[in-house]
Design a protein around this motif. Sequence first.
Motif, short mmCIF file in Angstrom:
data_model
loop_
_atom_site.label_atom_id
_atom_site.label_comp_id
_atom_site.label_asym_id
_atom_site.label_seq_id
_atom_site.Cartn_x
_atom_site.Cartn_y
_atom_site.Cartn_z
N ARG A 1 0.82 -1.21 0.00
CA ARG A 1 0.00 0.00 0.00
C ARG A 1 0.85 1.26 0.00
O ARG A 1 0.57 2.22 -0.71
CB ARG A 1 -0.94 0.01 1.21
CG ARG A 1 -2.21 -0.78 0.96
CD ARG A 1 -3.20 -0.61 2.08
NE ARG A 1 -3.48 0.79 2.37
CZ ARG A 1 -4.16 1.20 3.43
NH1 ARG A 1 -4.58 0.32 4.31
NH2 ARG A 1 -4.39 2.48 3.63
N ILE A 2 1.90 1.25 0.79
CA ILE A 2 2.77 2.43 0.85
C ILE A 2 3.37 2.70 -0.53
O ILE A 2 3.40 3.84 -1.00
CB ILE A 2 3.89 2.21 1.89
CG1 ILE A 2 3.30 1.99 3.29
CG2 ILE A 2 4.86 3.39 1.88
CD1 ILE A 2 2.50 3.13 3.84
N SER A 3 3.83 1.65 -1.21
CA SER A 3 4.46 1.82 -2.52
C SER A 3 3.46 2.34 -3.54
O SER A 3 3.80 3.20 -4.37
CB SER A 3 5.09 0.51 -2.99
OG SER A 3 4.11 -0.51 -3.13
N ALA A 4 2.24 1.84 -3.52
CA ALA A 4 1.23 2.29 -4.48
C ALA A 4 0.86 3.75 -4.27
O ALA A 4 0.56 4.47 -5.23
CB ALA A 4 -0.01 1.40 -4.38
N GLN A 5 0.89 4.20 -3.03
CA GLN A 5 0.53 5.58 -2.73
C GLN A 5 1.60 6.57 -3.21
O GLN A 5 1.30 7.73 -3.49
CB GLN A 5 0.27 5.76 -1.23
CG GLN A 5 -1.00 5.05 -0.79
CD GLN A 5 -1.21 5.03 0.73
OE1 GLN A 5 -2.28 4.64 1.20
NE2 GLN A 5 -0.22 5.41 1.48
N ILE A 6 2.84 6.13 -3.31
CA ILE A 6 3.89 7.02 -3.81
C ILE A 6 3.54 7.51 -5.20
O ILE A 6 3.82 8.67 -5.56
CB ILE A 6 5.25 6.28 -3.81
CG1 ILE A 6 5.69 5.97 -2.38
CG2 ILE A 6 6.32 7.11 -4.52
CD1 ILE A 6 6.89 5.04 -2.28
N ALA A 7 2.87 6.67 -5.98
CA ALA A 7 2.56 7.02 -7.38
C ALA A 7 1.71 8.27 -7.46
O ALA A 7 1.91 9.10 -8.36
CB ALA A 7 1.86 5.85 -8.07
N TYR A 8 0.74 8.46 -6.55
CA TYR A 8 -0.10 9.65 -6.73
C TYR A 8 0.58 10.94 -6.29
O TYR A 8 0.18 12.03 -6.71
CB TYR A 8 -1.50 9.48 -6.13
CG TYR A 8 -1.66 9.13 -4.68
CD1 TYR A 8 -1.29 9.98 -3.66
CD2 TYR A 8 -2.30 7.93 -4.34
CE1 TYR A 8 -1.51 9.66 -2.33
CE2 TYR A 8 -2.52 7.60 -3.01
CZ TYR A 8 -2.12 8.46 -2.01
OH TYR A 8 -2.35 8.15 -0.68
N TYR A 9 1.60 10.87 -5.47
CA TYR A 9 2.40 12.06 -5.22
C TYR A 9 3.14 12.49 -6.49
O TYR A 9 3.19 13.68 -6.83
CB TYR A 9 3.40 11.81 -4.09
CG TYR A 9 2.79 11.87 -2.71
CD1 TYR A 9 2.73 13.07 -2.01
CD2 TYR A 9 2.28 10.73 -2.10
CE1 TYR A 9 2.17 13.13 -0.73
CE2 TYR A 9 1.72 10.78 -0.82
CZ TYR A 9 1.68 11.97 -0.16
OH TYR A 9 1.12 12.04 1.10
N VAL A 10 3.71 11.50 -7.17
CA VAL A 10 4.41 11.81 -8.42
C VAL A 10 3.43 12.35 -9.45
O VAL A 10 3.70 13.36 -10.13
CB VAL A 10 5.14 10.56 -8.95
CG1 VAL A 10 5.84 10.87 -10.28
CG2 VAL A 10 6.15 10.05 -7.93
N TRP A 11 2.28 11.72 -9.58
CA TRP A 11 1.25 12.16 -10.52
C TRP A 11 0.82 13.59 -10.22
O TRP A 11 0.71 14.43 -11.13
CB TRP A 11 0.05 11.22 -10.44
CG TRP A 11 -1.15 11.64 -11.23
CD1 TRP A 11 -2.20 12.41 -10.80
CD2 TRP A 11 -1.44 11.31 -12.59
NE1 TRP A 11 -3.12 12.57 -11.81
CE2 TRP A 11 -2.67 11.91 -12.91
CE3 TRP A 11 -0.78 10.57 -13.56
CZ2 TRP A 11 -3.25 11.80 -14.18
CZ3 TRP A 11 -1.35 10.45 -14.82
CH2 TRP A 11 -2.58 11.06 -15.12
N ALA A 12 0.58 13.91 -8.96
CA ALA A 12 0.12 15.25 -8.59
C ALA A 12 1.19 16.29 -8.92
O ALA A 12 0.87 17.39 -9.42
CB ALA A 12 -0.22 15.29 -7.11
#
Length: 474
Positions: A226-237
């Motif tokens: 879960r932690i790794s998947a959430q990193i993606a939306y910081y990059v996307w934002a």
Amino acid sequence: MQFISTRGGTLGAYSDVLLEGLAPNGGLAVPELLPQFTNDDLERWRPLDYAGLATEVLALFATDIPRDDLEQLTAHAYGGGRFASEDVVPLQKLDAQLTLVGLSEGPTLAFKDMAMQYLGQTLDYVLAKRDRVLNVLGATSGDTGSAAEHALRGRERVSVFMLSPQGRMSAFQRAQMYSLQDENVHNIAVKGVFDDCQNLVKRLAEDIDFKRGNNIGAVNSINFGRISAQIAYYVWAWLRATDELSADARDGFEVSFAVPSGNFGNILSGLYAKLMGLPVRKLVLAVNENNVLDEFFRTGFYRPRNAENTLATSSPSMDVSRASNLERFVFELLGRDGGRTAAAWSELAETGEIDLSVAQHTFEPLFGIVSGTSTHADRLATIRGVHDASGVTIDPHTADGVKVAREHLEDGVPMLVLETAKPQKFADTISEALGSPVDVDAETQALLDAPQRVVELDDDEQLLRDFIAERVLR
């Protein structure tokens, strides 16, 4: 990539830690080395859709999953109409200074869907490869439970045992969980607060014989997937917030993120994104009246509260006084030293607090984390103010984020506020803030009226052990 425990020792590859939950020594899984990306990587990723970006970010961690398979997993997680927005994560300006990052477009209308839809796909994949079953044991303060259950319902190789604090969630949150009738979903309402639920989960997870004998795993934020998947939306934002800048201007261009926080998993993903190379100025941690984390980041003293002193608030998903993921932060703070981290948690168990005030001065300059507290009156005023100014209705947790974000604005630095849930999940508070009843659509009313399937248990470890052992997949 190999993973290690925050308390020392090697755990294995990405797929191994997805299934394991807590490390055998009670620590949490972290990468042996945090992967890095560059401005050139960010520019290469800019044209990708959300699933494509998620593949790039997750591939840095999931090195044991073939690239083609990972692409299919993210495509299934973030495609097929699972998210209401075509962008998956839309950005919306609230005013000249604040932008809302829309993380609640998924099936349960909460940001937990962003990671849980991916984790559901990936658990199925790993279990099939290994011909195994998994019994997921988790605790929820509101949204993790429904996101997990909706991602895992009906799966043949996974069952879910989800603990929630009796009477401490909104009616909508309870209905989303308890109305599920799938045989592999077991809802357990514990007479206590979220921290009591979390403590039960930890005690069973630390019992290696029970855990392995019953194929117990975890999908709450102690699961690194879960932690790794959430990193993606910081990059996307960051990518979407800088799309209109010239290539030269966006190279190293910093933004800040405001993050409503309960168990510290969401903001931890932002910290990892920053440490991996994302140009982040500040990570603004927003808490409610259960402000243990605010005290910690202001003073360096971590003093979790007991159940009697954990307040029931109008942002219930943040009613947490003992944040599991703080251990991962302390591990970074202590130089990624497993021995020192284990000693700190031993001290916490013995004395009820940890004194890291000597290192406190490193918090802001090294990690960029600042913090603040929001109250019931604050969130009502913020919901009302945002609605009046922009026409946008935000939920109480997001309101906490907006309130604290405004205390940390800087000229020339965009502030991105992570939305945590849709407002209809907290109709009573929205109604109080706006001074008028919230219209309930037919779909919501049908959900609220649906039969509910839940078992009530005392805060008793043996009762929980017996309940699980009788129902696990083997």
